[in-house]
Write a protein that holds these residues in place. Structure first.
Motif, PDB file in Angstrom:
ATOM      1  N   LYS A 191       0.833  -1.214   0.000  1.00 51.97           N
ATOM      2  CA  LYS A 191       0.000   0.000   0.000  1.00 51.97           C
ATOM      3  C   LYS A 191       0.864   1.260   0.000  1.00 51.97           C
ATOM      4  N   ARG A 192       1.885   1.284   0.872  1.00 54.78           N
ATOM      5  CA  ARG A 192       2.743   2.471   0.980  1.00 54.78           C
ATOM      6  C   ARG A 192       3.649   2.628  -0.248  1.00 54.78           C
ATOM      7  N   ALA A 193       4.020   1.489  -0.836  1.00 55.31           N
ATOM      8  CA  ALA A 193       4.912   1.529  -1.999  1.00 55.31           C
ATOM      9  C   ALA A 193       4.291   2.279  -3.171  1.00 55.31           C
ATOM     10  N   ARG A 194       2.969   2.285  -3.245  1.00 61.13           N
ATOM     11  CA  ARG A 194       2.276   2.966  -4.359  1.00 61.13           C
ATOM     12  C   ARG A 194       2.512   4.470  -4.335  1.00 61.13           C
ATOM     13  N   ASN A 195       2.814   5.011  -3.148  1.00 56.99           N
ATOM     14  CA  ASN A 195       3.043   6.456  -3.014  1.00 56.99           C
ATOM     15  C   ASN A 195       4.527   6.814  -2.923  1.00 56.99           C
ATOM     16  N   GLY A 196       5.395   5.801  -3.037  1.00 57.77           N
ATOM     17  CA  GLY A 196       6.826   6.051  -2.860  1.00 57.77           C
ATOM     18  C   GLY A 196       7.618   5.945  -4.149  1.00 57.77           C
ATOM     19  N   ASN A 197       8.894   6.325  -4.061  1.00 57.70           N
ATOM     20  CA  ASN A 197       9.826   6.244  -5.188  1.00 57.70           C
ATOM     21  C   ASN A 197      10.593   4.924  -5.089  1.00 57.70           C
ATOM     22  N   PRO A 198      10.374   3.984  -6.023  1.00 57.24           N
ATOM     23  CA  PRO A 198      11.010   2.663  -5.929  1.00 57.24           C
ATOM     24  C   PRO A 198      12.530   2.692  -6.084  1.00 57.24           C
ATOM     25  N   LYS A 199      13.061   3.829  -6.555  1.00 46.54           N
ATOM     26  CA  LYS A 199      14.514   3.911  -6.751  1.00 46.54           C
ATOM     27  C   LYS A 199      15.165   4.906  -5.784  1.00 46.54           C
ATOM     28  N   CYS A 245       9.513   1.635   1.646  1.00 47.13           N
ATOM     29  CA  CYS A 245       8.651   0.509   1.263  1.00 47.13           C
ATOM     30  C   CYS A 245       8.699   0.273  -0.240  1.00 47.13           C
ATOM     31  N   ALA A 246       8.656   1.346  -1.015  1.00 44.78           N
ATOM     32  CA  ALA A 246       8.698   1.228  -2.472  1.00 44.78           C
ATOM     33  C   ALA A 246      10.031   0.623  -2.927  1.00 44.78           C
ATOM     34  N   SER A 247      11.128   1.018  -2.283  1.00 45.49           N
ATOM     35  CA  SER A 247      12.459   0.519  -2.663  1.00 45.49           C
ATOM     36  C   SER A 247      12.619  -0.954  -2.304  1.00 45.49           C
ATOM     37  N   ILE A 248      12.114  -1.343  -1.122  1.00 43.24           N
ATOM     38  CA  ILE A 248      12.167  -2.753  -0.714  1.00 43.24           C
ATOM     39  C   ILE A 248      11.336  -3.604  -1.679  1.00 43.24           C
ATOM     40  N   GLN A 249      10.110  -3.146  -1.952  1.00 42.93           N
ATOM     41  CA  GLN A 249       9.230  -3.915  -2.843  1.00 42.93           C
ATOM     42  C   GLN A 249       9.824  -4.024  -4.239  1.00 42.93           C
ATOM     43  N   TYR A 250      10.384  -2.936  -4.729  1.00 41.63           N
ATOM     44  CA  TYR A 250      10.995  -2.930  -6.063  1.00 41.63           C
ATOM     45  C   TYR A 250      12.115  -3.963  -6.142  1.00 41.63           C
ATOM     46  N   THR A 251      12.958  -4.012  -5.111  1.00 41.18           N
ATOM     47  CA  THR A 251      14.085  -4.956  -5.103  1.00 41.18           C
ATOM     48  C   THR A 251      13.587  -6.402  -5.091  1.00 41.18           C
ATOM     49  N   ILE A 252      12.602  -6.687  -4.252  1.00 44.81           N
ATOM     50  CA  ILE A 252      12.057  -8.047  -4.163  1.00 44.81           C
ATOM     51  C   ILE A 252      11.431  -8.467  -5.496  1.00 44.81           C
ATOM     52  N   ILE A 253      10.700  -7.563  -6.108  1.00 51.46           N
ATOM     53  CA  ILE A 253      10.053  -7.885  -7.390  1.00 51.46           C
ATOM     54  C   ILE A 253      11.095  -8.135  -8.471  1.00 51.46           C
ATOM     55  N   ARG A 254      12.164  -7.358  -8.466  1.00 53.11           N
ATOM     56  CA  ARG A 254      13.220  -7.559  -9.464  1.00 53.11           C
ATOM     57  C   ARG A 254      13.881  -8.937  -9.287  1.00 53.11           C
ATOM     58  N   ILE A 255      14.088  -9.342  -8.044  1.00 53.74           N
ATOM     59  CA  ILE A 255      14.670 -10.668  -7.772  1.00 53.74           C
ATOM     60  C   ILE A 255      13.768 -11.755  -8.369  1.00 53.74           C
ATOM     61  N   LEU A 256      12.465 -11.649  -8.093  1.00 50.96           N
ATOM     62  CA  LEU A 256      11.517 -12.645  -8.590  1.00 50.96           C
ATOM     63  C   LEU A 256      11.450 -12.651 -10.111  1.00 50.96           C
ATOM     64  N   MET A 257      11.324 -11.472 -10.709  1.00 50.20           N
ATOM     65  CA  MET A 257      11.149 -11.386 -12.161  1.00 50.20           C
ATOM     66  C   MET A 257      12.403 -11.798 -12.927  1.00 50.20           C
ATOM     67  N   ASN A 281       0.087  -9.157  -4.203  1.00 51.59           N
ATOM     68  CA  ASN A 281       0.832  -7.901  -4.243  1.00 51.59           C
ATOM     69  C   ASN A 281       0.639  -7.198  -5.587  1.00 51.59           C
ATOM     70  N   THR A 282       0.233  -5.935  -5.549  1.00 58.35           N
ATOM     71  CA  THR A 282      -0.076  -5.217  -6.786  1.00 58.35           C
ATOM     72  C   THR A 282       1.163  -4.968  -7.645  1.00 58.35           C
ATOM     73  N   GLY A 283       2.302  -4.771  -6.996  1.00 60.57           N
ATOM     74  CA  GLY A 283       3.547  -4.550  -7.735  1.00 60.57           C
ATOM     75  C   GLY A 283       3.949  -5.771  -8.540  1.00 60.57           C
ATOM     76  N   ILE A 284       3.801  -6.946  -7.935  1.00 59.36           N
ATOM     77  CA  ILE A 284       4.135  -8.193  -8.635  1.00 59.36           C
ATOM     78  C   ILE A 284       3.177  -8.412  -9.801  1.00 59.36           C
ATOM     79  N   ARG A 285       1.905  -8.151  -9.593  1.00 58.96           N
ATOM     80  CA  ARG A 285       0.910  -8.306 -10.658  1.00 58.96           C
ATOM     81  C   ARG A 285       1.218  -7.362 -11.831  1.00 58.96           C
ATOM     82  N   LYS A 303      -8.032 -15.129  -9.140  1.00 53.47           N
ATOM     83  CA  LYS A 303      -8.935 -14.258  -8.424  1.00 53.47           C
ATOM     84  C   LYS A 303      -8.363 -14.028  -7.026  1.00 53.47           C
ATOM     85  N   PHE A 304      -8.491 -12.809  -6.527  1.00 52.90           N
ATOM     86  CA  PHE A 304      -7.854 -12.418  -5.264  1.00 52.90           C
ATOM     87  C   PHE A 304      -8.150 -13.414  -4.133  1.00 52.90           C
TER      88      PHE A 304
END
Length: 340
Positions: A191-199, A245-257, A281-285, A303-304
């Motif tokens: 939720k917080r990552a949506r308002n943050g800068n992932p980098k 939060c955005a930076s942590i989520q971005y890093t995790i998603i990059r690892i997965l992708m 997770n919306t970022g992963i989707r 479906k969720f």
């Protein structure tokens, strides 16, 4: 030729959610889940408290599932239950109940692998959700598991990559704990990552051979980073929480992708499905959808309500096994470390 009136009761009790679902010929009639808020105070699931809560919840949950489906227990054709993997005490409650009900009603018992169920949830007959064709790659991501699985048929699955230490869901939750967020922290970080800068802040991605994952080093790096920054500025977390939060989520998603991209390239498979609680997770989707444009993937997102632990996914596996006549003996035992 498919039988026309098959009712399956699915029971899920692998962790801290007690769930029951009724399926009729591949369609979900009810999907009831009783959560356990007691664990929030401890910042994680306490196994003994979980098993006690399952004992309290399982009868009313199954009763509610039958009522919502508007059928009687005598209409059931079989009972499917989670055999593992999961917390042993929790699994024993569901296993014992399923066995007893199966014997009492004189109907077949079907054991289900929890991780297979997350993958096969895609085959629930749900309007607007496509079913992946074989072969496809499944990425199962949850609080306890991180895997890439090659799926050649319903019950022909091969794990081609998995975490060598912590699961991705644990990386989210432990990062949240470091930041002072509640449990589970994954949804709050999302939720917080949506308002943050992932980098805004850079975290090093771990180097792991092949298609395997590692998240323990990332957790440590986040801990040291937060400690260092708060020493210099005691208000660092509150002033930068969205960006962190955005930076942590971005890093995790990059690892997965990155791993998923390699797996697709190596296997030549471009049908990609996700499952497990973290797949909400919306970022992963979003990253998966971007993969369709970048790599020519066709992606399948459930479906969720079928992403987190639920009994509908247990019921669909039970239904598929029922059609193949794959039944379980009453002396089967729960297995905390059951493999695909």
């Amino acid at each position: 030729m498919k039988e026309q009136n098959i009712y399956i009761l699915g029971i899920e009790s692998s962790c801290d959610d007690t769930a029951a679902s009724i399926m009729h010929n591949g369609k979900i009639l009810s999907n009831v889940i009783a959560g356990q808020k007691i664990h929030e105070a401890y910042g994680g699931v306490v196994p003994e408290l979980a098993s006690r809560a399952h004992q309290q919840n399982i009868v009313p949950v199954v009763d509610q599932a039958l009522k919502q489906a508007r059928i009687s227990k005598d209409d059931l054709n079989a009972i499917a239950f989670t055999r593992g993997p999961g917390l042993m005490g929790s699994l024993l409650v569901g296993t014992s109940f399923a066995k007893s009900l199966s014997i009492g009603l004189g109907i077949p018992l079907i054991d289900v692998n929890h991780m297979q169920a997350h993958i096969l949830a895609h085959y629930i007959d749900e309007t607007g959700y496509a079913k992946p064709p074989f072969p496809f790659l499944a990425m199962t991501i949850s609080g306890g598991h991180t895997q890439i699985v090659r799926v050649d048929h319903y019950f022909d699955m091969t794990v081609i990559g998995e975490t060598i230490d912590d699961a991705v869901g644990e990386a989210f939750d432990k990062s949240g704990k470091i930041l002072g967020l509640g449990y589970p922290a994954g949804p709050e970080i999302d939720k917080r990552a949506r308002n943050g800068n992932p980098k805004a802040f850079k975290f090093t991605k771990p180097k792991v051979d092949g298609l395997n994952f590692s998240f323990s080093g990332l957790k440590t790096a986040i801990l040291y980073f937060v400690q260092r920054e708060t020493q210099a500025n005691p208000n660092f977390i509150t002033e930068n929480l969205d960006d962190i939060c955005a930076s942590i989520q971005y890093t995790i998603i990059r690892i997965l992708m990155d791993k998923l991209k390699i797996a697709s390239h190596q296997t030549g498979i471009k049908h990609i499905a996700i499952g497990g609680g973290v797949s909400a997770n919306t970022g992963i989707r979003q990253a998966l959808k971007e993969g369709e444009k970048k790599y020519g993937w066709t992606t399948y997102i459930p479906k969720f309500e079928f992403t987190t632990d639920n009994a509908a996914m247990i019921a669909i596996v039970g239904y598929l096994k029922y059609l193949e006549g794959e039944f379980t003996q009453p002396n089967i035992a729960a297995s905390a470390r059951l493999k695909i």
